[in-house]
Design a protein around this motif. Structure first.
Motif, PDB file in Angstrom:
ATOM      1  N   LEU A 178      -1.690  -1.150   0.373  1.00 40.50           N
ATOM      2  CA  LEU A 178      -2.967  -1.522   1.942  1.00 40.50           C
ATOM      3  C   LEU A 178      -2.188  -0.298   2.731  1.00 40.50           C
ATOM      4  O   LEU A 178      -2.334  -0.910   4.236  1.00 40.50           O
ATOM      5  N   ARG A 179      -2.988   0.446   2.639  1.00 41.19           N
ATOM      6  CA  ARG A 179      -2.132   1.862   3.167  1.00 41.19           C
ATOM      7  C   ARG A 179      -3.020   2.218   4.498  1.00 41.19           C
ATOM      8  O   ARG A 179      -2.387   2.345   5.915  1.00 41.19           O
ATOM      9  N   GLY A 180      -4.453   1.449   4.564  1.00 40.04           N
ATOM     10  CA  GLY A 180      -5.467   1.542   5.290  1.00 40.04           C
ATOM     11  C   GLY A 180      -5.584   0.060   6.669  1.00 40.04           C
ATOM     12  O   GLY A 180      -6.071   0.771   7.665  1.00 40.04           O
ATOM     13  N   THR A 181      -4.122  -0.370   6.441  1.00 37.44           N
ATOM     14  CA  THR A 181      -4.320  -1.511   7.451  1.00 37.44           C
ATOM     15  C   THR A 181      -3.817  -0.979   8.657  1.00 37.44           C
ATOM     16  O   THR A 181      -3.950  -1.611   9.784  1.00 37.44           O
ATOM     17  N   ALA A 236      -7.096 -11.466  -1.664  1.00 38.59           N
ATOM     18  CA  ALA A 236      -6.577 -11.125  -3.121  1.00 38.59           C
ATOM     19  C   ALA A 236      -7.797 -11.230  -4.056  1.00 38.59           C
ATOM     20  O   ALA A 236      -7.987 -11.353  -5.530  1.00 38.59           O
ATOM     21  N   LEU A 237      -7.954 -12.609  -3.301  1.00 40.78           N
ATOM     22  CA  LEU A 237      -9.252 -12.957  -4.339  1.00 40.78           C
ATOM     23  C   LEU A 237     -10.509 -11.800  -4.433  1.00 40.78           C
ATOM     24  O   LEU A 237     -10.748 -12.022  -5.203  1.00 40.78           O
ATOM     25  N   GLY A 238     -10.973 -11.431  -3.456  1.00 41.55           N
ATOM     26  CA  GLY A 238     -11.725 -10.639  -3.767  1.00 41.55           C
ATOM     27  C   GLY A 238     -12.038  -8.960  -4.058  1.00 41.55           C
ATOM     28  O   GLY A 238     -12.383  -8.521  -5.337  1.00 41.55           O
ATOM     29  N   ILE A 239      -9.913  -8.406  -4.244  1.00 45.07           N
ATOM     30  CA  ILE A 239      -9.707  -7.247  -4.976  1.00 45.07           C
ATOM     31  C   ILE A 239      -9.633  -8.266  -6.724  1.00 45.07           C
ATOM     32  O   ILE A 239      -9.761  -7.102  -7.322  1.00 45.07           O
ATOM     33  N   GLN A 346      -7.150   2.037  -9.846  1.00 47.86           N
ATOM     34  CA  GLN A 346      -5.510   2.350  -9.423  1.00 47.86           C
ATOM     35  C   GLN A 346      -5.082   1.587  -7.955  1.00 47.86           C
ATOM     36  O   GLN A 346      -3.918   0.880  -7.483  1.00 47.86           O
ATOM     37  N   ARG A 347      -6.050   2.009  -7.215  1.00 44.91           N
ATOM     38  CA  ARG A 347      -5.680   1.512  -5.299  1.00 44.91           C
ATOM     39  C   ARG A 347      -5.919   0.101  -5.539  1.00 44.91           C
ATOM     40  O   ARG A 347      -5.033  -0.762  -4.862  1.00 44.91           O
ATOM     41  N   LEU A 348      -6.664  -0.833  -5.909  1.00 46.27           N
ATOM     42  CA  LEU A 348      -7.366  -2.797  -6.485  1.00 46.27           C
ATOM     43  C   LEU A 348      -5.808  -2.942  -6.623  1.00 46.27           C
ATOM     44  O   LEU A 348      -5.093  -3.799  -5.893  1.00 46.27           O
ATOM     45  N   PHE A 349      -5.302  -1.946  -7.620  1.00 46.88           N
ATOM     46  CA  PHE A 349      -4.010  -3.286  -8.281  1.00 46.88           C
ATOM     47  C   PHE A 349      -2.748  -2.724  -7.523  1.00 46.88           C
ATOM     48  O   PHE A 349      -1.716  -3.909  -7.177  1.00 46.88           O
ATOM     49  N   ARG A 350      -3.076  -1.545  -6.808  1.00 45.67           N
ATOM     50  CA  ARG A 350      -1.532  -1.226  -5.439  1.00 45.67           C
ATOM     51  C   ARG A 350      -1.737  -2.266  -4.319  1.00 45.67           C
ATOM     52  O   ARG A 350      -0.728  -3.368  -4.484  1.00 45.67           O
ATOM     53  N   ASP A 351      -2.929  -2.509  -4.429  1.00 44.92           N
ATOM     54  CA  ASP A 351      -3.243  -3.156  -3.080  1.00 44.92           C
ATOM     55  C   ASP A 351      -3.186  -4.569  -3.424  1.00 44.92           C
ATOM     56  O   ASP A 351      -2.555  -5.171  -2.290  1.00 44.92           O
ATOM     57  N   ILE A 352      -3.033  -5.349  -4.157  1.00 46.09           N
ATOM     58  CA  ILE A 352      -2.974  -6.845  -4.700  1.00 46.09           C
ATOM     59  C   ILE A 352      -2.344  -6.910  -4.560  1.00 46.09           C
ATOM     60  O   ILE A 352      -1.097  -7.725  -4.274  1.00 46.09           O
TER      61      ILE A 352
END
Length: 384
Positions: A178-181, A236-239, A346-352
């Motif tokens: 979630l770096r972009g938050t 999390a659901l959207g990811i 890979q970004r989705l994995f990290r973000d969730i």
């Protein structure tokens, strides 16, 4: 629903900007303006100030959809929109101060009660470094936590609302997820906060705040904490839904490098996809049921019971735990290419993974709290 239709229209641009969002470490201004034009930030704002008072299930659906395009944008902007509900429970004087001249004003937060404070005539003086303020670069005000005194005179978490001119944003947000938050820290040095800009968590959760019933809309009969938490599980659901989509596309086209076998015919990949898809669908139904329960209680215009509130929190944390499991299962059979920096997976994995790390979504805490409640034990404050 019109708001969801608006989100769908801008989602391709939001998704195209996702890499820029992560690289910049904050939500791009273009995303904010698109969401502003779509009416997203008005979702939980009172109609008296131009808001939409969108029902909770519809609001959550918009966040989940946004997260399919950019999880960081959904998280940060979801919170910026969410805080309109909280402010509508604060004093009418504060509401007018924020929105009287600028109905488009946005509010970020750092709610952990870590601020240093002292009581002075007419209010408090507040100092400290307040971390994890998602979307703060786009906010005009901030809600900040400190351990003050609640409406019963007892020590407890409280919130102070301060304007942008009273704090400095520290550029200290450097994470792997979630770096972009843009969840940077806010620095306050001996800032005076008048009484009307403060509330206790106790008051906000039990209908004792200065602004409770200052608006007649149904959504304002739901206390602060359940509404504040809605977006976390929705992100999390959207990811998870997006990961399933990408995994399906990748598996259909993937040929194994060493054997030349078509991955679409690989039974383990098929089974993993089926299990994760079913898990995500089940969790979506669980969450949608909770969001509808919240709205049903709100429509009756009375506060939900402690059983409702604790159950919602625990189920949200459980939902995130299960969604992380669903994505992790698919990630293990996605192949090495899924870990290239250019691959969205890979970004989705990290973000969730990080969605389950928030104080409100930590399942180890939420399950203990609800379990104690089910056993008839009192609240343990260390599990807040």
């Amino acid at each position: 629903m019109k708001l969801l239709d608006n989100i769908n229209e801008i989602l391709p641009v939001i998704r195209d900007n996702s890499s820029l969002c992560e690289k910049a470490g904050m939500v791009p201004q273009q995303n904010v303006e698109l969401l502003r034009h779509a009416g997203f930030f008005r979702a939980l704002q009172a109609k008296a100030y131009g808001g939409l008072e969108v029902p909770f299930p519809d609001y959550a659906a918009c966040i989940a959809r946004l997260a399919e395009g950019c999880a960081s944008t959904a998280w940060a902007c979801g919170l910026l929109a969410n805080h309109s509900h909280a402010i509508s429970l604060f004093s009418p004087q504060l509401q007018e101060e924020i929105w009287g001249k600028n109905q488009a004003a946005l509010i970020s937060s750092s709610v952990a009660p870590l601020g240093q404070w002292e009581e002075v005539e007419g209010g408090i003086r507040l100092s400290g470094t307040f971390g994890w303020s998602s979307g703060c670069d786009h906010a005009d005000w901030a809600v900040l936590g400190y351990m003050g005194r609640n409406n019963m005179g007892q020590a407890g978490p409280c919130f102070a609302v301060v304007p942008r001119c009273d704090y400095e944003i520290l550029d200290d947000w450097d994470t792997m997820a979630l770096r972009g938050t843009g969840s940077k820290s806010l620095l306050l040095k001996d800032v005076f906060v008048p009484d009307y800009r403060t509330e206790s968590l106790f008051g906000l959760n039990f209908g004792l705040s200065r602004g409770y019933k200052s608006h007649s809309g149904d959504i304002f009969f739901t206390p602060f904490s359940p509404v504040f938490s809605i977006g976390f599980a929705a992100v999390a659901l959207g990811i998870a839904r997006r990961f399933v989509q990408l995994f399906t596309e990748k598996t259909r086209a993937r040929t194994r490098a060493y054997s030349g076998a078509k991955e679409i015919n690989n039974a383990p990949a098929q089974m993993a996809l089926a299990e994760s898809a079913n898990q995500i669908k089940s969790i979506q139904l669980l969450l949608e049921n909770d969001w509808q329960e919240m709205m049903d209680r709100a429509s009756a215009q009375h506060l939900p019971s402690p059983d409702d509130v604790l159950n919602w929190r625990c189920q949200q944390a459980y939902a995130i735990k299960a969604l992380i499991e669903a994505v992790s299962r698919l990630s293990l059979v996605s192949g090495g290419n899924a870990w290239f920096a250019s691959n969205e997976m890979q970004r989705l994995f990290r973000d969730i993974r990080i969605t389950g790390s928030h104080a409100q979504t930590d399942y180890s805490i939420a399950s203990q709290t609800y379990g104690r409640h089910l056993l008839g034990l009192g609240m343990d404050t260390k599990f807040y």
